[in-house]
Scaffold this motif. Structure first.
Motif, short mmCIF file in Angstrom:
data_model
loop_
_atom_site.label_atom_id
_atom_site.label_comp_id
_atom_site.label_asym_id
_atom_site.label_seq_id
_atom_site.Cartn_x
_atom_site.Cartn_y
_atom_site.Cartn_z
N GLY A 126 35.03 9.62 33.57
CA GLY A 126 35.88 10.30 32.60
C GLY A 126 36.53 9.36 31.61
N TRP A 127 37.01 8.19 32.11
CA TRP A 127 37.66 7.24 31.22
C TRP A 127 36.70 6.68 30.17
CZ3 TRP A 127 35.43 2.46 31.10
CH2 TRP A 127 34.68 2.06 32.23
N PHE A 128 35.43 6.50 30.59
CA PHE A 128 34.41 5.99 29.69
C PHE A 128 34.11 7.01 28.59
CE2 PHE A 128 29.81 5.60 28.67
CZ PHE A 128 29.81 4.33 28.12
N LYS A 129 33.96 8.27 28.98
CA LYS A 129 33.68 9.33 28.01
C LYS A 129 34.83 9.49 27.01
CE LYS A 129 31.58 13.08 29.44
NZ LYS A 129 31.17 14.28 30.21
N LYS A 130 36.05 9.36 27.50
CA LYS A 130 37.21 9.51 26.64
C LYS A 130 37.23 8.42 25.56
CE LYS A 130 42.23 10.19 26.84
NZ LYS A 130 43.43 10.27 27.72
N ILE A 131 36.92 7.19 25.96
CA ILE A 131 36.88 6.08 25.00
C ILE A 131 35.80 6.31 23.94
CG2 ILE A 131 36.33 3.62 24.72
CD1 ILE A 131 37.66 3.19 27.49
N ILE A 132 34.61 6.69 24.40
CA ILE A 132 33.48 6.89 23.48
C ILE A 132 33.77 8.04 22.52
CG2 ILE A 132 31.02 7.44 23.28
CD1 ILE A 132 31.64 4.64 24.37
N LYS A 133 34.31 9.13 23.05
CA LYS A 133 34.64 10.27 22.18
C LYS A 133 35.64 9.87 21.10
CE LYS A 133 33.87 14.20 25.29
NZ LYS A 133 34.53 15.30 26.05
N GLY A 134 36.64 9.07 21.49
CA GLY A 134 37.63 8.62 20.52
C GLY A 134 37.00 7.78 19.42
N MET A 135 36.10 6.87 19.82
CA MET A 135 35.43 6.02 18.85
C MET A 135 34.50 6.83 17.94
SD MET A 135 34.50 2.72 21.23
CE MET A 135 33.60 1.89 19.92
N GLU A 136 33.71 7.73 18.55
CA GLU A 136 32.78 8.52 17.76
C GLU A 136 33.54 9.41 16.78
OE1 GLU A 136 28.56 10.72 18.49
OE2 GLU A 136 30.15 11.28 19.89
N SER A 137 34.66 9.97 17.22
CA SER A 137 35.48 10.81 16.36
C SER A 137 35.96 10.03 15.13
CB SER A 137 36.69 11.34 17.13
OG SER A 137 37.54 12.08 16.30
N PHE A 138 36.37 8.80 15.34
CA PHE A 138 36.86 7.97 14.23
C PHE A 138 35.77 7.73 13.19
CE2 PHE A 138 37.28 3.84 12.18
CZ PHE A 138 38.57 3.91 11.65
N PHE A 139 34.59 7.31 13.66
CA PHE A 139 33.53 6.91 12.73
C PHE A 139 32.81 8.10 12.10
CE2 PHE A 139 33.80 3.06 15.46
CZ PHE A 139 34.11 2.14 14.46
N ILE A 140 32.55 9.15 12.87
CA ILE A 140 31.73 10.25 12.35
C ILE A 140 32.42 10.96 11.19
CG2 ILE A 140 32.58 12.12 13.85
CD1 ILE A 140 29.64 13.01 14.20
N ARG A 141 33.76 10.93 11.17
CA ARG A 141 34.49 11.57 10.08
C ARG A 141 34.53 10.72 8.81
NH1 ARG A 141 39.95 13.84 13.09
NH2 ARG A 141 38.93 14.69 14.94
N ARG A 142 34.12 9.48 8.91
CA ARG A 142 34.23 8.55 7.79
C ARG A 142 32.89 8.16 7.18
NH1 ARG A 142 38.51 8.26 10.99
NH2 ARG A 142 40.55 7.70 10.09
N VAL A 143 31.79 8.52 7.83
CA VAL A 143 30.48 8.18 7.26
C VAL A 143 30.16 9.14 6.11
CG1 VAL A 143 29.65 7.23 9.45
CG2 VAL A 143 29.19 9.64 8.90
N ASP A 144 29.11 8.79 5.34
CA ASP A 144 28.76 9.61 4.17
C ASP A 144 27.85 10.79 4.52
OD1 ASP A 144 29.94 7.94 1.88
OD2 ASP A 144 28.83 6.46 3.06
#
Length: 393
Positions: free
Chosen positions: A140-158
């Motif tokens: 669970g802790w691993f998924k939470k970290i990855i989701k947070g990172m993916e959320s940050f980047f996916i909203r900022r790509v073109d």
């Protein structure tokens, strides 16, 4: 001067059909370089392939690691190795000034995004799957970290690209995206033509007395291969199950299949190069895809082999999953089953072969769709249009 496209991926590149097809398609108009990793010393560190360049960095993980059971030690070891490899890929990308940095899957997304910001370039995120949902046993802790990172980047790509409608909707809802990602299905290239394949199909129908059901691909966990072997005891005697591939479960599968190998109802064949998959498959009548929905990624999957089977002119029996069901309702390529129940697998095959005309119709519908719509030549128009829009062409 041609616009420059730098693709990043954490594999050896040429073994990834999606990466190679996209790179080849875009190389018609742009200067494309794919940065990957090298696991074997026999693999070239740089090469030219079908109009694009490949640059591979060395990977420090020299021994295979058993990832069937994820322990903390395994996670740390694989994670450390991956991070070193990814840092190398990122460093090469940073030194390679490009107009677009195209990240193939989540691992390389942070590095593609950073390079795009440093060089004032565009960033494209190509999500081959729901990366964080690949395995049910991810902590669970691993998924939470990855989701947070993916959320940050996916909203900022073109631009965001993915492989099917279910995953596109999931990404949009999960990360509150303003627009739904562009769906570029990972269909196989067009091979042969309807006349060639119809002749091959007729030869198969008239000469062969046995029905060959094919599974080609990796012998991996959660693909329902054990249940498929168990289902053979419910097959009519003239139905043969053929496995073509390799993977960590091969020894276990051969052991389970031993009685049927002796009786001739199960065959294990060596893998063939990717370019020969469809040709070899065309010798069979039915393709099977018994993927188990043990995680959300599997549940939403639309495996490459479905497109490969249909391009080969096979009818298909497959797990009853949303994307597969959607396509079967549109095309009518075969029957669906519960991959956890051997009796359900066998019943689907029996339903398909009980009427020769029904089997033939399924095969013809599958091949017709593959030649007209379900192929890379048709699907690749989407990525070409996406890049034209990106550059304002």
């Amino acid at each position: 001067m041609k616009k420059r496209v730098c693709m990043l991926v954490f594999n050896e590149v040429t073994s990834d059909p999606r990466v190679t097809k996209e790179a080849e398609t875009l190389s018609d108009k742009y200067e494309v370089t794919v940065i990957g990793t090298r696991f074997s010393p026999s693999t070239a560190s740089t090469e030219q392939v079908n109009g694009y360049s490949v640059h591979r960095v060395d990977n420090i993980l020299k021994r295979k690691v058993n990832t069937e059971k994820l322990s903390i030690l395994t996670l740390l070891r694989v994670g450390a190795s991956k991070m070193v490899g990814l840092l190398k890929i990122g460093w090469v990308a940073l030194k390679m000034k490009s107009d677009v940095y195209h990240a193939h899957d989540f691992e390389v997304l942070p590095f593609a995004y950073l390079a795009s910001k440093i060089h004032g370039a565009y960033c494209v995120y190509d999500s081959h799957e729901l990366w964080v949902e690949q395995r049910a046993d991810f902590p669970g802790w691993f998924k939470k970290i990855i989701k947070g990172m993916e959320s940050f980047f996916i909203r900022r790509v073109d631009q965001v690209i993915t492989v099917n409608q279910s995953i596109a909707r999931e990404l949009m809802e999960r990360y509150s995206l303003r627009t739904i990602p562009c769906v570029v299905h990972n269909f196989t290239k067009k091979i042969g033509n309807s006349i060639d394949m119809r002749e091959a199909s007729n030869i198969s129908d008239t000469v062969k007395k046995k029905i060959v059901v094919l599974y080609h691909g990796g012998y991996l966990k959660d693909r329902g291969l054990e249940e498929t072997i168990e289902s053979v005891k419910y097959f009519p005697p003239h139905v043969i199950l053929r496995f073509r591939g390799k993977g960590p479960l091969e020894e276990k599968l051969r052991s389970l299949a031993e009685p049927y190998i002796k009786s001739g109802q199960i065959e294990f064949c060596p893998p063939v190069p990717m370019k020969q998959l469809v040709k070899e498959a065309s010798e069979c009548e039915i393709g099977i895809m018994p993927y188990k929905p043990t995680c959300l990624n599997n549940y939403y999957s639309l495996p490459n082999k479905l497109s490969e089977y249909m391009m080969a002119g096979l009818a298909v029996v497959a797990s009853d999953l949303p994307e597969i069901d959607r396509l079967n309702k549109k095309i009518g390529f075969g029957e669906l089953f519960n991959p956890s129940k051997p009796t359900s697998i066998a019943e689907a095959i029996k339903n398909l072969i009980v009427d020769k005309e029904y089997l033939k119709r399924c095969k013809n519908r599958a091949k017709e769709w593959a030649l007209n719509e379900g192929n890379w030549e048709h699907e690749s128009r989407k990525i070409v249009s996406l890049y034209k829009e990106l550059f304002g062409e």
